[in-house]
Structures are given as structure tokens and as C-alpha cells.
Enzyme design. Structure first.
Site, PDB file in Angstrom:
ATOM      1  N   SER A 189       1.226  -0.903  -0.262  1.00  0.00           N
ATOM      2  CA  SER A 189       0.026  -0.343  -0.502  1.00  0.00           C
ATOM      3  C   SER A 189       0.623   1.345  -0.086  1.00  0.00           C
ATOM      4  O   SER A 189       1.995   1.218  -1.128  1.00  0.00           O
ATOM      5  CB  SER A 189      -0.738   0.056   1.181  1.00  0.00           C
ATOM      6  OG  SER A 189      -1.809   0.617   1.119  1.00  0.00           O
ATOM      7  N   ASP A 343     -10.156  -3.161  -5.606  1.00  0.00           N
ATOM      8  CA  ASP A 343      -8.947  -2.189  -4.893  1.00  0.00           C
ATOM      9  C   ASP A 343      -9.087  -0.713  -5.898  1.00  0.00           C
ATOM     10  O   ASP A 343      -8.933  -1.254  -6.933  1.00  0.00           O
ATOM     11  CB  ASP A 343      -7.694  -2.866  -4.575  1.00  0.00           C
ATOM     12  CG  ASP A 343      -6.792  -1.731  -4.202  1.00  0.00           C
ATOM     13  OD1 ASP A 343      -6.842  -0.563  -4.001  1.00  0.00           O
ATOM     14  OD2 ASP A 343      -5.982  -2.852  -3.900  1.00  0.00           O
ATOM     15  N   HIS A 373      -8.137  -4.702  -1.080  1.00  0.00           N
ATOM     16  CA  HIS A 373      -7.023  -3.882  -0.826  1.00  0.00           C
ATOM     17  C   HIS A 373      -7.131  -4.319   1.066  1.00  0.00           C
ATOM     18  O   HIS A 373      -7.755  -4.766   1.839  1.00  0.00           O
ATOM     19  CB  HIS A 373      -7.447  -2.316  -0.549  1.00  0.00           C
ATOM     20  CG  HIS A 373      -6.193  -1.807  -0.295  1.00  0.00           C
ATOM     21  ND1 HIS A 373      -4.754  -1.654  -1.459  1.00  0.00           N
ATOM     22  CD2 HIS A 373      -5.745  -1.019   0.650  1.00  0.00           C
ATOM     23  CE1 HIS A 373      -4.137  -1.175  -0.764  1.00  0.00           C
ATOM     24  NE2 HIS A 373      -4.397  -0.381   0.402  1.00  0.00           N
TER      25      HIS A 373
END
Ligand SMILES: *[C@@H]1O[C@H](CO)[C@@H](O)[C@H](O)[C@H]1NC(C)=O
Ligand SMILES: *[C@@H]1O[C@H](CO)[C@@H](O)[C@H](O)[C@H]1NC(C)=O
Ligand SMILES: *[C@@H]1O[C@H](CO)[C@@H](O)[C@H](O)[C@H]1NC(C)=O
Length: 398
Positions: A189, A343, A373
């Protein structure tokens, strides 16, 4: 009596409505995902209220809760685990205990959390680093960095870069028994964003003699230019990370001034004199057909230059690795990119894959068709699959 039943019914229906999240048909363990999402939703709503009441910043509130699931450095039968500092940056180091005559692989890991949350000590990240070190018989360095809202770009980037450069010094590699030819940088991320950014930066840094062999980017954030990508359109309300929440994190990397977030939500944060940058994130040419899914490309929209003048970070390649030109991408190390179907950040990863391939960088792209995600270290089956694919790739390529 009648009133109580009615009240009970109303409360029941309201909580079901609140907790229920529509999920795609192919979701594995849908109830677990729904429970997780209900938890996150509750935390977010409570912290929004706390912020509204002026008690604390939203991110500070969430991070306070996360601090309860941080772990102390605990060695086990296979690993020595210690907290130390690299160039004054706190890092957690995992060293396999088994004796070896050869040097080990080294992995420099950067945790996610939107540049605002979490740490190397967070339960899930500690577990991921343990399993990575154990399965690869590798030394894992899991770095911390100062977080928003207290600190903004480029502090996060610089902390990570300084810790990485410290690790890559001959004396430090020797101390940990790490092979300078087998070093990887990875992150998930916002950690994937920082990983991609520091690896680009290393390429043009004359001070650093050791070069990394691979980079692994797990559902990374790679740009802050265009928030009207097909993945943002399709997953605006997907669980774990909605578009609204993503923009809160991304804008917070640069400033606590919420006007940037508002402009981003309308895709009107880019000044017209930066129009040339859109070529680097042009999804109509950079996404393969399969990911375009019939969406229609809209010409970029522009806003005043005031925001970009005040917070130039969001146009900086160190914050948005997709903004590197082809010359800068050429020569990057072998790359692993993991993306998830549900996502908002999916297309960031897919476009980087195309850009790297165009620059003749070797890339492996794993797309998780039923992935959301942020699940790699959370304990769900889909997260375990992500973790396996990631560690297997490192095992084969590092
Ligand atoms: C240590 O390694 C052995 C062999 O791989 C494994 O069976 C055991 O579960 C590991 N212990 C821990 C605490 O991970
Ligand atoms: C994006 O790519 C398309 C071709 O696929 C092109 O027509 C368009 O002008 C490009 N837009 C920008 C802003 O680069
Ligand atoms: C790519 O970017 C670098 C660094 O900003 C610059 O020096 C170079 O001229 C650019 N190359 C091209 C082809 O635009």
C-alpha cells in the site's frame, strides 16, 4: 410491550443495515470480510465523530487504537527479533538463528497505513516479517518512519530512504551477514509507494554502491494525479478502502488542509501547466483491454495552481513513482507487483507494470481476482494466498 418489540425491531434493522456490505459474488469468506468491514466502518465513524468534536485528528485517533495491537520484539526458536535504529530511524530486525556458512538474503520491508498509520510493530506486519524471514532464511529489516498528520511529505520518504541507505552500507550488511547481491525492497500500500520511490531514488544516487536486486510492490499507491481511473470508479465504495478514505490518506501525506482532499475528489487539483504529466498515468493507453472494461477516458480536468504551489509534493516523483519518465524507469531492478480486483489502487499497479515493461524492466504481475485492498497480513484466506505468492516470488527471484 409493543413499544419494546418495535424498538428492538428498529434497532435490529438499523444495525443490520449498518453492518451489511454488499460483496462481489466471488468473495471468499464473505462473512469474515463483512465483519472486518463492519469493524473498520465503526472505528472510522467513531473517529470521524471524535474529530468533529475537536478531540483529536482522525488519523491520530485511529493510530491510538492500532497501538493496542503492537507487539514487543519477541525472539522464538527460529528467529532473533530486535528493535534498533538505522540512522536514528527505528527498525525491527529479524535474523534467522540457524547457523549458515553463506551470506543470507536481505529484505527491507516498508509497512503500509496510508503514511498515517501502523508500524513495523503492528501485529500483522510483525507476523508477515517473521514468516518472510523464516521461509526465505533471510534477514528482514522492517522499517518505521514518521507519520502524518504530524509529519508530511517528504519526511516519510526521507526516513525510509535514510534507513535503507544505512542498511546498504558494507559494514551493516556484514554485521547482519547479508549478501549485498541479494537484497530486495518491498512494501504494501503506502509502503509499496515508498518502496517504489526509494528504489527509483537509489538508481541515481552516486553515494550508494550496493544496488538492490528486486523490488516487490503489494497493492501500491503510485500516483496522485488522476482519481478517475476505472479502478477508482468501480471501487469507490469497496470494503476496506473506499475512494473517500483513500483520498483522505493520500491528501494527508501532503497536508492536513482538507481543501486538497476536496479538489482531489473532483479531480481538479492539477494545474494546467502540469498537463504534460498526464501522459504517465494515461489509463486509456497504459491499461490492457482487460482492465479498461469499456470505461470511457475523459480528458483531464484542471484547477488553479494555488494548491500545487502550496503542496508541490503530489506532483513529485518521490511521492508518485508513476511520474518517472521512461529513461528514469530503465534499469530498475526486477519487479513484482501484486494488485487486487476490488481495490481503488488496482490501476496504479497495472499501469506501473505496463510502464516498466515498456522500459524493458522484468516484471511479474500477480492479480488477485477476488482480492480486496489491505488484506495481506489480516488472517483471511485471500490474504494468505497473497502472502504465499509474494514470498514464493521472492524465493524464486531474490
Ligand atoms: C520453527 O521452525 C520449524 C521448522 O520449520 C517449525 O516447525 C516451527 O513451527 C517454527 N517455530 C516457530 C515459532 O515459528
Ligand atoms: C491518452 O491516450 C489517448 C490514446 O489512447 C490519447 O488519445 C489521449 O490524447 C491521451 N491523453 C493524454 C492526456 O495524454
Ligand atoms: C527524464 O527525467 C530526467 C530527470 O528529471 C531528465 O533529466 C530527463 O531529461 C528526462 N528524460 C526525458 C526523455 O524526458
Amino acid at each position: 410491550m409493543g413499544r419494546k418489540v418495535l424498538l428492538f425491531l428498529i434497532v435490529g434493522i438499523l444495525s443490520a443495515w449498518y453492518l451489511y456490505t454488499p460483496l462481489p459474488a466471488n468473495t471468499e469468506q464473505p462473512w469474515a470480510v463483512m465483519c472486518l468491514e463492519a469493524c473498520l466502518k465503526t472505528i472510522n465513524n467513531v473517529m470521524q465523530l471524535v474529530e468533529l468534536l475537536g478531540i483529536s485528528h482522525f488519523m491520530t485517533g485511529v493510530n491510538f487504537l492500532i497501538s493496542f495491537v503492537e507487539t514487543s520484539p519477541t525472539s522464538d526458536e527460529n528467529l532473533t527479533v530486535v528493535d534498533t535504529t538505522f540512522h536514528n530511524i527505528p527498525v525491527r530486525v529479524y535474523i534467522p538463528k540457524q547457523k549458515t556458512k553463506t551470506l543470507r538474503r536481505g529484505i527491507f520491508f516498508i509497512h503500509g497505513g496510508g503514511w498515517c498509520l501502523a508500524s513495523a510493530q503492528f501485529y500483522g506486519y510483525d507476523l508477515l516479517s517473521r514468516r518472510t524471514a523464516h521461509r526465505l532464511d533471510a534477514v528482514v529489516i522492517s522499517t518505521n518512519y514518521r507519520l502524518a498528520p504530524k509529519h508530511h511529505f517528504p519526511i516519510q520518504f526521507e526516513d525510509v530512504y535514510n534507513a535503507l541507505k544505512w542498511f546498504l552500507r558494507q559494514a551493516v550488511l556484514q554485521e547482519y551477514g547479508v549478501d549485498p547481491k541479494r537484497i530486495g525492497v518491498s512494501g504494501d500500500s503506502s509502503g509499496g509507494n515508498l518502496a517504489a520511490a526509494v528504489v527509483q531514488q537509489l538508481q541515481c544516487d552516486q553515494d550508494v554502491k550496493v544496488k538492490v536486486k528486486v523490488q516487490a510492490l503489494i497493492y501500491p499507491v503510485l500516483q496522485a494525479l488522476d482519481f478517475d481511473l476505472p479502478s477508482y470508479r468501480e471501487n469507490a465504495h469497496s470494503p476496506i478502502l473506499s475512494k473517500e478514505l483513500a483520498l483522505r490518506y493520500i491528501s494527508e501525506y501532503f497536508t492536513t488542509d482538507r481543501s486538497l482532499e476536496k479538489a482531489m475528489a473532483n479531480n481538479q487539483h492539477i494545474p494546467v501547466h502540469s498537463a504534460h504529466l498526464f501522459q504517465f498515468v494515461n489509463w486509456s493507453s497504459l491499461l490492457p483491454e482487460h482492465f479498461r472494461k469499456g470505461h470511457v477516458y475523459k480528458k483531464p480536468t484542471f484547477g488553479s495552481s494555488a494548491l500545487a504551489n502550496k503542496y508541490p509534493g503530489f506532483l513529485d516523483v518521490r511521492a508518485a513513482p508513476l511520474l518517472a519518465n521512461d529513461t528514469q524507469l530503465r534499469g530498475l531492478p526486477k519487479t513484482y507487483v501484486l494488485t487486487c480486483e476490488y481495490d481503488v489502487l488496482r490501476d496504479d499497479g497495472v499501469m506501473y507494470v505496463t510502464r516498466l515493461q515498456n522500459a524493458r524492466v522484468l516484471v511479474t504481475h500477480h492479480h488477485i481476482e477476488d482480492g480486496f485492498h489491505g488484506l495481506i497480513s489480516i488472517g483471511l484466506k485471500v490474504g494468505a494466498r497473497m502472502e504465499n505468492q509474494y514470498i514464493n516470488w521472492l524465493s524464486d527471484n531474490l
